[in-house]
Design an enzyme around this catalytic site. Structure first.
Site, PDB file in Angstrom:
ATOM      1  N   SER A 152       0.836  -1.197   0.000  1.00  0.00           N
ATOM      2  CA  SER A 152       0.000   0.000   0.000  1.00  0.00           C
ATOM      3  C   SER A 152       0.871   1.248   0.000  1.00  0.00           C
ATOM      4  O   SER A 152       1.990   1.241   0.522  1.00  0.00           O
ATOM      5  CB  SER A 152      -0.894   0.008   1.245  1.00  0.00           C
ATOM      6  OG  SER A 152      -1.557   1.249   1.386  1.00  0.00           O
ATOM      7  N   TYR A 165      -0.923  -0.494   9.969  1.00  0.00           N
ATOM      8  CA  TYR A 165      -1.163  -0.908   8.579  1.00  0.00           C
ATOM      9  C   TYR A 165       0.056  -0.612   7.704  1.00  0.00           C
ATOM     10  O   TYR A 165       0.499  -1.451   6.915  1.00  0.00           O
ATOM     11  CB  TYR A 165      -2.397  -0.158   8.083  1.00  0.00           C
ATOM     12  CG  TYR A 165      -2.845  -0.464   6.684  1.00  0.00           C
ATOM     13  CD1 TYR A 165      -3.548  -1.627   6.387  1.00  0.00           C
ATOM     14  CD2 TYR A 165      -2.611   0.448   5.651  1.00  0.00           C
ATOM     15  CE1 TYR A 165      -3.997  -1.884   5.101  1.00  0.00           C
ATOM     16  CE2 TYR A 165      -3.056   0.198   4.368  1.00  0.00           C
ATOM     17  CZ  TYR A 165      -3.755  -0.971   4.093  1.00  0.00           C
ATOM     18  OH  TYR A 165      -4.190  -1.214   2.810  1.00  0.00           O
ATOM     19  N   LYS A 169       2.402  -3.259   5.703  1.00  0.00           N
ATOM     20  CA  LYS A 169       2.447  -3.199   4.243  1.00  0.00           C
ATOM     21  C   LYS A 169       3.866  -3.005   3.718  1.00  0.00           C
ATOM     22  O   LYS A 169       4.224  -3.537   2.666  1.00  0.00           O
ATOM     23  CB  LYS A 169       1.527  -2.073   3.745  1.00  0.00           C
ATOM     24  CG  LYS A 169       0.045  -2.371   3.899  1.00  0.00           C
ATOM     25  CD  LYS A 169      -0.352  -3.673   3.203  1.00  0.00           C
ATOM     26  CE  LYS A 169      -1.846  -3.841   3.072  1.00  0.00           C
ATOM     27  NZ  LYS A 169      -2.210  -5.135   2.457  1.00  0.00           N
TER      28      LYS A 169
END
Length: 302
Positions: A152, A165, A169
């Site tokens: 991401s 997150y 990622k």
């Protein structure tokens, strides 16, 4: 139906909706047999139901393809191994793995508790590790495999409120870098996909993005290329709204600074250290050391 993936078997995690569903449909459309893996939980990872996965299986079967549903949690290695065993029992091989399953528990780092940090890392990073480990030996023995990690821009470049997150990622990029090296001799190609798409994972953004132009189906053509027979390896492909870009982890040529005033030299010449004019994309981590040792040899007149 196009047949470029005819005879190939794919496992797509988190395929009950959003990006995973679009990926699965795109693979099936091209002839792949697809395992639709989805725990069926909420966006934060709670709950579970096989209904969403079964619905995608029905879609694929309606199109004339073959698919099977599986509700294994990617965080449970034994469950993942059982999923792979069922896949092998039915179709005898696994050619493609798309690590797409994910959750969100967004908060600023100051307000985030460590359980939420660990859980997000466990699903995104360890979930991909579990699934990859479960198929790795199969792909090695086949001398063929295509694996995609879903990274991401939040990991590549950062995003407020997504330290958990983003960390997970970016870790997937590091996993991809090494696995692509280790898998090369057995034609296992490993890549990352960084999507921009409107799914339930981005529903809180509201009017901040032109959501009607960010359909997840616009990302899947890039995914299909990353798992094709002529796929690249060690690629970070960004995709969204019909746009496709490639991201790189690069290394500048930098400087050499030693002696009692080395810290002052670093500060004074930080512009030179940051100069990207002759930067490289290293083939492996040793490149950094080679550049640094090259500066040493030059300084020694070797």
């Amino acid at each position: 139906m196009r047949q470029e993936l005819d005879g190939r078997v794919a496992i797509v995690t988190g395929a009950g909706g959003g990006l995973g569903r679009c990926h699965a449909l795109a693979l099936a459309e091209r002839g792949a047999k697809v395992v639709i893996n989805d725990l069926g939980g909420a966006r934060d990872g709670t709950g579970g139901s096989l209904t969403a996965a079964e619905d995608v299986v029905k879609e694929i079967e309606t199109l004339g393809g073959e698919a099977m549903a599986d509700g294994a949690s990617v965080t449970d290695y034994a469950a993942v191994e059982a999923m792979v065993a069922r896949t092998m029992e039915r179709w005898g091989r696994v050619d493609i793995l798309v690590n797409n399953a994910g959750v969100l528990r967004d908060k600023s780092f100051a307000k985030m508790n460590l359980d939420d940090f660990r859980f997000v890392v466990d699903v995104h990073l360890m979930g991909a590790v579990n699934c990859t480990k479960a198929v790795w030996e199969i792909m090695r023995l086949q001398n063929y495999g295509r694996i995609v990690m879903t990274t991401s821009s939040s990991g590549l470049y950062g995003n407020f409120g997504q330290s958990n997150y983003g960390a997970a990622k970016m870790a997937l990029v590091g996993l991809m870098q090494t696995l692509s090296i280790e898998g090369a001799k057995n034609d296992i190609r490993v890549n990352c996909l960084a999507p921009t798409a409107h799914t339930r994972m981005t529903e809180d953004l509201g009017a901040a993005l032109p959501l009607d132009q960010l359909g997840p189906e616009l990302v899947s053509p890039g995914l299909v290329h990353l798992v094709s027979e002529d796929a690249p390896t060690r690629c970070i492909l960004a995709a969204g709204a019909g746009g496709f870009e490639r991201a790189y982890v690069t290394l500048t040529q930098g400087i050499r600074a030693t002696g009692a005033d080395a810290r002052e030299q670093v500060a004074a010449r930080f512009g030179d250290i940051s100069d990207r004019s002759d930067e490289i994309v290293p083939e492996m981590g040793a490149a950094q050391g080679m550049i640094e040792l090259g500066k040493l040899q030059k300084a020694l007149g070797a």
